[in-house]
Enzyme design. Structure first.
Site, mmCIF file in Angstrom:
data_model
loop_
_atom_site.group_PDB
_atom_site.id
_atom_site.type_symbol
_atom_site.label_atom_id
_atom_site.label_comp_id
_atom_site.label_asym_id
_atom_site.label_seq_id
_atom_site.Cartn_x
_atom_site.Cartn_y
_atom_site.Cartn_z
ATOM 1 N N TYR A 61 75.066 91.279 105.482
ATOM 2 C CA TYR A 61 76.477 90.258 105.413
ATOM 3 C C TYR A 61 76.381 90.065 103.419
ATOM 4 C CZ TYR A 61 76.161 89.621 110.096
ATOM 5 O OH TYR A 61 76.042 89.476 111.226
ATOM 6 N N LYS A 219 95.631 81.296 115.622
ATOM 7 C CA LYS A 219 96.140 81.820 114.509
ATOM 8 C C LYS A 219 96.367 83.311 114.183
ATOM 9 C CE LYS A 219 94.419 77.141 113.134
ATOM 10 N NZ LYS A 219 92.897 76.840 112.529
#
Length: 318
Positions: A61, A219
Site C-alpha cells: 500500500y 456519497k
C-alpha cells in the site's frame, strides 16, 4: 465497543478495524489518488479514540508508505492502548514501482524484515499472504510464514484471497489462522463455500471492502466518479461505471432508507450486513480523514433485523 474472538488466534478484536489501503497515496498501480499524510494519521488516531483495536495494512500500500504512516500514528501510544497491527506480504516492487507477485521464501522473509522496520515494531501481530500467486509457490510462501512465527517475528499467520483448496494446501504445513476475503453486497462469492469452511475450521475472517471501496457509502455519485483523480483505480472499474453504476446506486438508496430509520449512514448499513454473517469476525473499514471514521463507526454495534436483511437482498442487482 464489543470484541469478538478472532478464530484460533485467540485475539479479541473489535467488529470493525481500520483499513489503510487508501492512505498509501499516489504513485502505484492500485492508488486511490493523492492523500494528505496528516489527515491519514488523524484518521487512524480517531479510529483508536472511538474504540477500534486493530489496524490492517500491507507492504504494497503506497509502496511502503502506508506502513510508515501507521508507525507515525502509533508513535507515543502507551502499550496498553496500542492496537493490533496486521500486515501482508507477497507483493513486491522494483525500482520503477512495478509490482510483482512473489512467494519465494527468501523474498517473504525479506519483506517481513522491511515491514518490521517500517512499522517500527519487534513483532507483527498478524502476517498474511496477500495473494495466492504464483499458485505453485503457495507452499513455499506458507513455509516462510510458519518459520517467521517460530522465530517470534510474527505472532499469528493468515491468508488473503485464498480459496478452500489453497487453504487446505497451506494447512498441511501449518494451521491457517485467519482469512481476509473481499465481501460486500456486490461481491458475495465467498458465501457458498469459503465462509462455511472457515467457520467449520475456526479460521477467523476479516472481510475487506465491505462498502465496495466507497461505492456503498452513500456519497458516491456519477459526478463524483467523473471527478476522481486520474490515478484512482476506481475510475475505470466496471462497478463505478454504467450500466452497473446506476444499478448499484439504487441499492444504495435502499441502504439509505433503512439507515434513516435508525440514524445510520448507508455505509454503516452495508458494513452491518457483512457482520451479520456468522463466519465473519470483523470488517476492515478505510478512512482517509477523521470525519470519515465518524461516519462508519456505528456499524460495530448496529444490528439489522431479518426483515431489513430481506429488504436489502431484494434490492441487490441481479
Amino acid at each position: 465497543m464489543e470484541k469478538r474472538r478472532f478464530g484460533r488466534t485467540g485475539m479479541e478484536i473489535t467488529p470493525v478495524g481500520f483499513g489503510s489501503w487508501a492512505i498509501g497515496g499516489s504513485g502505484w498501480a492500485a492508488a486511490w489518488g493523492p492523500q494528505d499524510d496528516e489527515e491519514a494519521i488523524g484518521a487512524i488516531r480517531r479510529a483508536l479514540e472511538l474504540g477500534m483495536n486493530w489496524i490492517d495494512t500491507a507492504a504494497v500500500y503506497g509502496l511502503g508508505h502506508s506502513e510508515e504512516l501507521v508507525a507515525r500514528a502509533l508513535k507515543g501510544v502507551p502499550e496498553p492502548e496500542r492496537p493490533y497491527v496486521f500486515t501482508k506480504c507477497s507483493l513486491v516492487w522494483d525500482g520503477n514501482g512495478q509490482v510483482h507477485n512473489v512467494l519465494k521464501k527468501d523474498s517473504v522473509k525479506r519483506e517481513c524484515e522491511d515491514s518490521l522496520r517500517r512499522l517500527q515494531v519487534d513483532v507483527i501481530d498478524l502476517y498474511q499472504i496477500h495473494w495466492p500467486i504464483p499458485d505453485e509457490d503457495i507452499e513455499e510462501g506458507w513455509e516462510a510464514l510458519a518459520e517467521l512465527k517460530e522465530e517470534g517475528k510474527v505472532r499469528h499467520i493468515g491468508v488473503s484471497n485464498f480459496d478452500v483448496g489453497q487453504m487446505e494446501r497451506a494447512g498441511k504445513i501449518a494451521p491457517v489462522e485467519t482469512l481476509q476475503p473481499p465481501y460486500n453486497l456486490i461481491d458475495r462469492g465467498v458465501e457458498e463455500e469459503i465462509l462455511p469452511y472457515c467457520r467449520q475450521n475456526d479460521i477467523g475472517v476479516i472481510v475487506y471492502s465491505p462498502m465496495k471501496s466507497g461505492l456503498l457509502t452513500g456519497k458516491m455519485t456519477p459526478e463524483r466518479v467523473r471527478g476522481l483523480p486520474a490515478d484512482d483505480w476506481r475510475r475505470n472499474h466496471p462497478e463505478f461505471n454504467e450500466p452497473k453504476l446506476s444499478q448499484n446506486l439504487k441499492l444504495v438508496a435502499k441502504l439509505r432508507e433503512i439507515g434513516e430509520r435508525h440514524g445510520r449512514s448507508p455505509g454503516e448499513v452495508a458494513i452491518a450486513w457483512t457482520l451479520r454473517h456468522p463466519a465473519v469476525t470483523a470488517a476492515i473499514v478505510g478512512g482517509r480523514r477523521p470525519e470519515q471514521v465518524d461516519g462508519i463507526i456505528g456499524a460495530a454495534e448496529f444490528r439489522l433485523s431479518e426483515e431489513e436483511i430481506r429488504e436489502i437482498e431484494a434490492a441487490i442487482p441481479a
